[in-house]
Design a protein around this motif. Sequence first.
Motif, short mmCIF file in Angstrom:
data_model
loop_
_atom_site.label_atom_id
_atom_site.label_comp_id
_atom_site.label_asym_id
_atom_site.label_seq_id
_atom_site.Cartn_x
_atom_site.Cartn_y
_atom_site.Cartn_z
N THR A 1 -2.30 6.89 9.89
CA THR A 1 -3.68 6.66 10.32
C THR A 1 -4.65 6.68 9.14
N ASN A 2 -4.15 6.77 7.94
CA ASN A 2 -5.02 6.81 6.76
C ASN A 2 -5.20 5.44 6.14
N ILE A 3 -5.01 4.39 6.92
CA ILE A 3 -5.15 3.03 6.40
C ILE A 3 -6.57 2.79 5.90
N ALA A 4 -7.56 3.26 6.64
CA ALA A 4 -8.96 3.07 6.24
C ALA A 4 -9.23 3.75 4.90
N LYS A 5 -8.67 4.93 4.70
CA LYS A 5 -8.86 5.63 3.42
C LYS A 5 -8.24 4.84 2.28
N ASP A 6 -7.05 4.29 2.53
CA ASP A 6 -6.39 3.48 1.50
C ASP A 6 -7.20 2.23 1.17
N ILE A 7 -7.73 1.59 2.19
CA ILE A 7 -8.54 0.38 1.98
C ILE A 7 -9.80 0.72 1.20
N ASN A 8 -10.48 1.82 1.58
CA ASN A 8 -11.68 2.23 0.85
C ASN A 8 -11.37 2.57 -0.60
N LYS A 9 -10.22 3.18 -0.83
CA LYS A 9 -9.81 3.50 -2.20
C LYS A 9 -9.63 2.23 -3.02
N GLU A 10 -8.97 1.23 -2.44
CA GLU A 10 -8.78 -0.05 -3.14
C GLU A 10 -10.10 -0.76 -3.39
N ARG B 1 -13.06 0.65 -3.74
CA ARG B 1 -13.74 1.36 -4.82
C ARG B 1 -13.14 1.00 -6.17
N SER B 2 -11.81 0.86 -6.22
CA SER B 2 -11.14 0.50 -7.47
C SER B 2 -11.59 -0.88 -7.94
N VAL B 3 -11.62 -1.85 -7.03
CA VAL B 3 -12.06 -3.20 -7.39
C VAL B 3 -13.52 -3.18 -7.82
N LYS B 4 -14.35 -2.43 -7.11
CA LYS B 4 -15.77 -2.34 -7.46
C LYS B 4 -15.95 -1.74 -8.85
N ASP B 5 -15.19 -0.69 -9.14
CA ASP B 5 -15.28 -0.07 -10.47
C ASP B 5 -14.84 -1.05 -11.56
#
Length: 93
Positions: A65-74, A76-80
């Motif tokens: 159920t942590n798919i949203a967290k993984d997507i947000n992490k990715e 943020r990585s692309v944004k950085d």
Amino acid sequence: MSTIFLFIGAPEIFVIMLIVVMVFGADKIPDIARGLGKGMRQVKDATNDIKREINDTSKEHNLDTNIAKDINKEIRSVKDNIDDFTGPIKRNR
């Protein structure tokens, strides 16, 4: 400074309210508001039921159920990475 609500200022809200009163009449406005409130409540309840069903199903099948967290992490990585690439070319906000 006028009050901003969804990019609408106080004069625009006043005009909208005036038009609503002219079209529906003052006696119908409480009924309309009550109907809108019930409709919004039904949508909220349906949304909560769907979320609950998804969570229950994912727990039954041991899904992550942590798919949203993984997507947000990715994201943020692309944004950085983009921020590092653009460097001093940023716009002032």
